[in-house]
Design an enzyme around this catalytic site. Structure first.
Site, PDB file in Angstrom:
ATOM      1  N   GLU A 227       0.886  -1.168   0.000  1.00  0.00           N
ATOM      2  CA  GLU A 227       0.000   0.000   0.000  1.00  0.00           C
ATOM      3  C   GLU A 227       0.916   1.209   0.000  1.00  0.00           C
ATOM      4  O   GLU A 227       1.516   1.552   1.021  1.00  0.00           O
ATOM      5  CB  GLU A 227      -0.902  -0.044   1.245  1.00  0.00           C
ATOM      6  CG  GLU A 227      -2.176   0.778   1.097  1.00  0.00           C
ATOM      7  CD  GLU A 227      -1.941   2.251   1.315  1.00  0.00           C
ATOM      8  OE1 GLU A 227      -1.638   2.934   0.299  1.00  0.00           O
ATOM      9  OE2 GLU A 227      -2.043   2.717   2.438  1.00  0.00           O
ATOM     10  N   CYS A 261      -1.280   9.212   2.250  1.00  0.00           N
ATOM     11  CA  CYS A 261      -1.156   8.728   0.876  1.00  0.00           C
ATOM     12  C   CYS A 261      -2.275   9.197  -0.033  1.00  0.00           C
ATOM     13  O   CYS A 261      -2.089   9.295  -1.242  1.00  0.00           O
ATOM     14  CB  CYS A 261      -1.101   7.204   0.879  1.00  0.00           C
ATOM     15  SG  CYS A 261      -2.520   6.441   1.682  1.00  0.00           S
TER      16      CYS A 261
END
Length: 488
Positions: A227, A261
């Site tokens: 991720e 993110c």
């Protein structure tokens, strides 16, 4: 999400010696082999205990994140502890259903074989988490590992040492320590862990470290979930409500001071509305932070001085025009809007991972799509438009891990959606059942009854012409095929 850069920090009693890593892995592997983690009731009890830890130790975790990140209380409540409690609770309630064997619909003779897909835990797994959202991004994959029946080693980032030490102190009091352990430390510990064989590695961070981990995993053919992140663009339709778009984008950029993110990384804005967008940003900034972000308890800090230096260098080096912010005080950096940013600008190179938002003027949706297509696939694409054709073109002509229309961050609020990247933004999925699936092996099974032997007699040699005809009617539709006549 940016990868933690391994660095030396003061040694703590909760830091693990590299020599202990193997013994910890062996302890967990022995627990898994005994079948301790397989009963659904046991998994449910561990998930309840995880919820209990977050509820009882919330203030301790909040204080730790204040020390490490200066994270506002609301962000800890909603985005960290609250999210873990909600998802662990729902996982505990649903894991029995998720773990049920599946029986696919099968027709013909094979239906008698009881075709089944069993949900088997992968085994003993390694979870390496980042510093920016350390509670949710450490415990969310752990929730899935527990639900799937795996044992797990958790390695928090050393950039949040206060949190990492608290987690190492609390977790053994709530979870079965023979199945779940926290390993803290710097580069030597991480390298030792990566030199061991695991049944799955779940890494959240950046591409540079991801490549190191992937190479280590390849030595053992270990499956992985990465991720990562990347530069998530925002596309604005000039017919959309600019005031509302600015409000929602600025809120998204201010979360954790842009250190996440899925933060909006840059804006592709129609040239004719750039001035109006900048004005709207200024207006909402004053409403969000009446005394300025540097003095506000609702705005977080940059993780460390090195990242402050990196971000202030970007502000200094940009060729765009700074129209809002740009100042800093210690580890606090103002939300900074930069307009008229062009191709090749330092702000358009790497993921910003901070409260700087460049505006790139474009002349059309075609230009915006070409700009996105020319770059690595982001974790999320944001767009503000009410036009279905506009939405359709972005869905069909771009690639990203996810896409969100008319807000930021809210794709993460839907537990039933998968979250993950594509290409440079990572691979694999998480959140709720998708995290359970990540740590689960689909183990297929058949049980062929003795009564099927009559239908299977023709498979045994020698194979005469009649046997070949009987076995090949679907492939060999014509008697003209030589095999249909017993000839090869």
């Amino acid at each position: 999400m940016k990868s933690p850069r391994y660095c030396l920090i003061p040694t703590s009693s909760s830091w693990t010696s590299p020599s202990d890593a193997l013994q910890i892995r062996e302890t967990l592997r022995a627990t898994f082999k005994k079948g301790t983690t397989r009963p659904i009731e046991w998994r449910q009890r561990q998930l309840k205990q995880l919820v209990k830890m977050c509820q009882e130790k919330y203030e301790d975790f909040y204080e730790a994140l204040q020390i490490d990140l200066g994270k506002p209380r609301v962000e800890v409540l909603l985005g960290e502890v609250g999210a873990v409690i909600a998802r662990a609770t729902k996982s505990e309630q649903q894991v029995a259903e998720w773990a049920k064997p599946e029986h696919p619909e099968v027709h013909g003779e094979h239906a008698k074989w009881n075709p089944t897909v069993h949900k088997a835990p992968r085994g003993t797994v390694l979870i390496i988490s980042p510093w920016n959202y350390p509670i949710i991004l450490t415990l969310q994959p752990l929730i899935g590992a527990i639900a799937a029946g795996c044992c797990a080693v958790v390695k928090p980032s050393e950039h949040v040492p206060t949190f990492a030490q608290k987690l190492a102190l609390f977790l053994p009091d709530y979870l079965d320590r023979s199945a779940y352990q926290v390993v803290n430390g710097e580069a030597g510990v991480a390298q030792k862990l990566l030199g061991l064989q695991w049944d799955h590695i779940f890494y959240t961070g950046g591409g540079r470290v991801a490549r190191i981990i992937a190479r280590a995993a390849a030595e053992h053919l270990t499956p992985m979930t990465l991720e990562l992140g990347g530069k998530s663009p925002v596309v604005i339709d000039d017919k959309y409500d600019v005031e509302l778009a600015a409000k929602r984008i600025l809120w998204g950029k201010c979360n954790n001071a842009g250190q996440i993110c899925v933060a909006p990384d840059y804006i592709l804005c129609p040239r004719n509305i750039q001035a109006k967008l900048v004005s709207a940003f200024s207006e909402h900034y004053r409403k969000f932070f009446p005394e300025g972000a540097l003095k506000s308890d609702d705005f977080g800090k940059i993780v460390n001085d090195a990242h402050v230096e990196r971000l202030t260098s970007l502000i200094k080096d940009t060729k765009g025009t700074i129209v809002l912010g740009g100042n800093h005080d210690g580890r606090k950096l103002e939300p900074t809007i930069v307009q008229d940013v062009e191709e090749g600008d330092p702000l358009l190179e790497d993921e910003i991972f901070g409260p700087i938002l460049p505006i790139v003027p474009v002349d059309s949706l075609d230009d915006a799509i070409r700009f996105i297509q020319a770059r690595p696939h982001p974790l999320v694409l944001y767009a503000f438009t009410d036009n279905d054709d506009f939405k359709g073109r972005l869905i069909n002509e771009t690639q990203s891990g996810g896409i969100a229309f008319n807000d930021t961050f809210q794709q993460l609020a839907v537990n039933e959606l998968p979250f993950g990247g594509v290409g440079e933004s990572g691979y694999g999925y998480q959140i709720m059942k998708y995290t359970f699936d990540t740590f689960t092996q689909l183990r297929s099974a058949v049980d062929v009854p003795k009564g099927s032997e009559t239908d299977m007699e023709r498979r045994y040699p020698p194979h005469n012409k009649e046997a070949i005809k009987a076995m090949a009617p679907i492939v060999l539709q014509t008697s003209e095929h030589p095999a249909a006549n017993g000839r090869f």
